[in-house]
Write an enzyme that holds these catalytic residues in place. Structure first.
Site, PDB file in Angstrom:
ATOM      1  CG  HIS A 138      -1.898  -1.096   1.268  1.00 25.53           C
ATOM      2  ND1 HIS A 138      -2.780  -1.352   0.251  1.00 25.53           N
ATOM      3  CD2 HIS A 138      -2.113  -2.060   2.206  1.00 25.53           C
ATOM      4  CE1 HIS A 138      -3.510  -2.427   0.565  1.00 25.53           C
ATOM      5  NE2 HIS A 138      -3.126  -2.875   1.745  1.00 25.53           N
ATOM      6  CG  ASP A 175      -2.873  -8.508   1.017  1.00 25.15           C
ATOM      7  OD1 ASP A 175      -2.160  -8.921   1.942  1.00 25.15           O
ATOM      8  OD2 ASP A 175      -3.831  -7.721   1.193  1.00 25.15           O
ATOM      9  CG  HIS A 177      -6.473  -5.279   2.182  1.00 23.39           C
ATOM     10  ND1 HIS A 177      -5.929  -6.220   3.033  1.00 23.39           N
ATOM     11  CD2 HIS A 177      -7.499  -4.712   2.847  1.00 23.39           C
ATOM     12  CE1 HIS A 177      -6.613  -6.207   4.183  1.00 23.39           C
ATOM     13  NE2 HIS A 177      -7.573  -5.310   4.092  1.00 23.39           N
ATOM     14  CG  ASP A 264      -5.032 -10.036   3.877  1.00 20.63           C
ATOM     15  OD1 ASP A 264      -4.853 -10.671   2.837  1.00 20.63           O
ATOM     16  OD2 ASP A 264      -4.751  -8.828   4.022  1.00 20.63           O
TER      17      ASP A 264
HETATM   18 ZN   LIG Z   1      -4.019  -7.238   3.073  1.00 19.91          ZN
END
Ligand SMILES: [Zn+2]
Length: 365
Positions: A138, A175, A177, A264
């Site tokens: 990120h 991931d 996200h 995750d």
């Molecule tokens: Zn994540």
């Protein structure tokens, strides 16, 4: 026996910890390695990387961001206040809660691991290198968010381009996200095929990672976002690999693969709503191993995420063991709730991606 893989880790990475009441705790890497050794009985080498220098970091960040980040986290680690524009450089996700570890230093070791992984593979010493603590996807050039301060995924690809002149790198982000930071770094770059499979950003941070974000300029068509509906599970992931990822990667012919993402997407994760089981993590590991056969087995694996610490070592072990070609039995530590796996929705997403991308990829037409 000479191993064709190695792990990278050092204790300083435990310091990548935003404080006791924050979802990102530091001991995950060490817990995982102990789990592999004690429960799975995998014997493996672990190497220690050097800390990234400012010069290394300049490949992905500007000076003022690095200076602020270093000073801020050093002060917080000592329990001191720091007067400065935190929200100019970081989002609230990166605010420590309580006393954080030596985060900035740990983040430099994680960048150091990305560099070492690239060198080890390019020197022919190993085929696969697993950086424990990596995948901070990120973080952007001058902005830290989503528990990430320096983006080692972006560093790794940029370093491979800069030092080794690579022209075709695959970044595969599994991931839960979307890797918004990584996408931003390479949006216009034709040397990086970025494929990102994640939970629909309308339902999860970071709120971007849509099919239409397909790159621009020379990078157009080379950024493939695959947003899955909540509860998407093993079968949805299998379909996406078989219908989109595998054909495109075969057509692209990468020189190396960088994969990132931890546990995750597991159905029990506290921050996300996907539905992978341990079998699904094994499948991802195996599929990435098979894809790496198109580039002489060369793969860099960056792994750190996961917010149910009970399941984290199991899911990482499921993925990594099949990535390195070891069949091990790992049982789900948590009783499975009923998972819907919205197959029909996944099929629609696959069709939409094919429609959107068939002009760039013969294999999708
Ligand atoms: Zn994540």
């Amino acid at each position: 026996m000479k191993k064709d893989f190695t792990f990278l880790f050092r204790k300083e990475i435990n310091e990548y910890d935003f404080g006791e009441d924050h979802p990102f705790h530091g001991r995950r890497g060490e817990d995982f390695l102990n789990f592999l050794k004690e429960k799975i009985k995998i014997d493996f080498p672990i190497l220690k990387a050097k800390k990234a220098t400012d010069k290394d970091l300049f490949l992905i960040c500007e000076k003022e961001y690095i200076e602020f980040t270093k000073k801020y986290f050093e002060a917080k680690n000592k329990g001191e206040e720091f007067d400065g524009r935190f929200f100019f450089y970081h989002s609230a996700d990166n605010l420590p809660i309580g006393k954080p570890g030596k985060i900035e230093e740990a983040a430099r070791y994680i960048i150091g691991q990305a560099k070492m992984a690239a060198d080890l593979i390019m020197d022919g010493k190993f085929k696969k290198v697993i950086s424990i603590g990596g995948g901070l996807h990120h973080a952007k050039k001058n902005f830290g968010e989503g528990f990430c301060i320096y983006n080692d995924v972006a560093f790794c690809a940029k370093y491979l381009i800069e030092k080794y002149g690579l022209k075709r790198i695959l970044i595969l982000d599994t991931d839960a996200h979307a890797g918004n930071g990584t996408l931003e770094y390479f949006y216009e770059d034709e040397r990086v095929l970025f494929i990102d499979i994640h939970q629909d950003p309308r339902t999860l941070y970071p709120g971007t990672g849509f099919i239409e974000q397909k790159g621009s300029g020379r990078g157009e068509g080379l950024k493939i976002n695959i947003p899955l509906s909540p509860e998407a599970g093993d079968e949805s992931y299998r379909m996406v690999f078989e219908k989109i990822i595998e054909p495109v990667v075969k057509e692209f012919k990468p020189e190396i693969i960088i994969r990132n993402g931890g546990s995750d997407p597991h159905f029990s994760d506290y921050l996300t709503n996907l539905g992978l089981t341990l079998e699904g993590f094994k499948m991802i590991g195996k599929k990435v191993r098979n894809l790496a056969e198109f580039c002489g087995g060369k793969e860099i694996d960056l792994i750190a995420s996961g917010y149910n610490l009970r399941v984290l070592p199991f899911a990482w072990a499921a993925l990594i063991s099949s990535l390195i070609g070891m069949e091990v039995e790992i049982k789900e530590p948590i009783t499975m709730k009923k998972i819907r796996d919205p197959i029909e929705e996944t099929k629609k997403i696959i069709d939409e991606i094919k429609r959107e991308f068939k002009k760039y990829w013969k294999s999708l037409s």
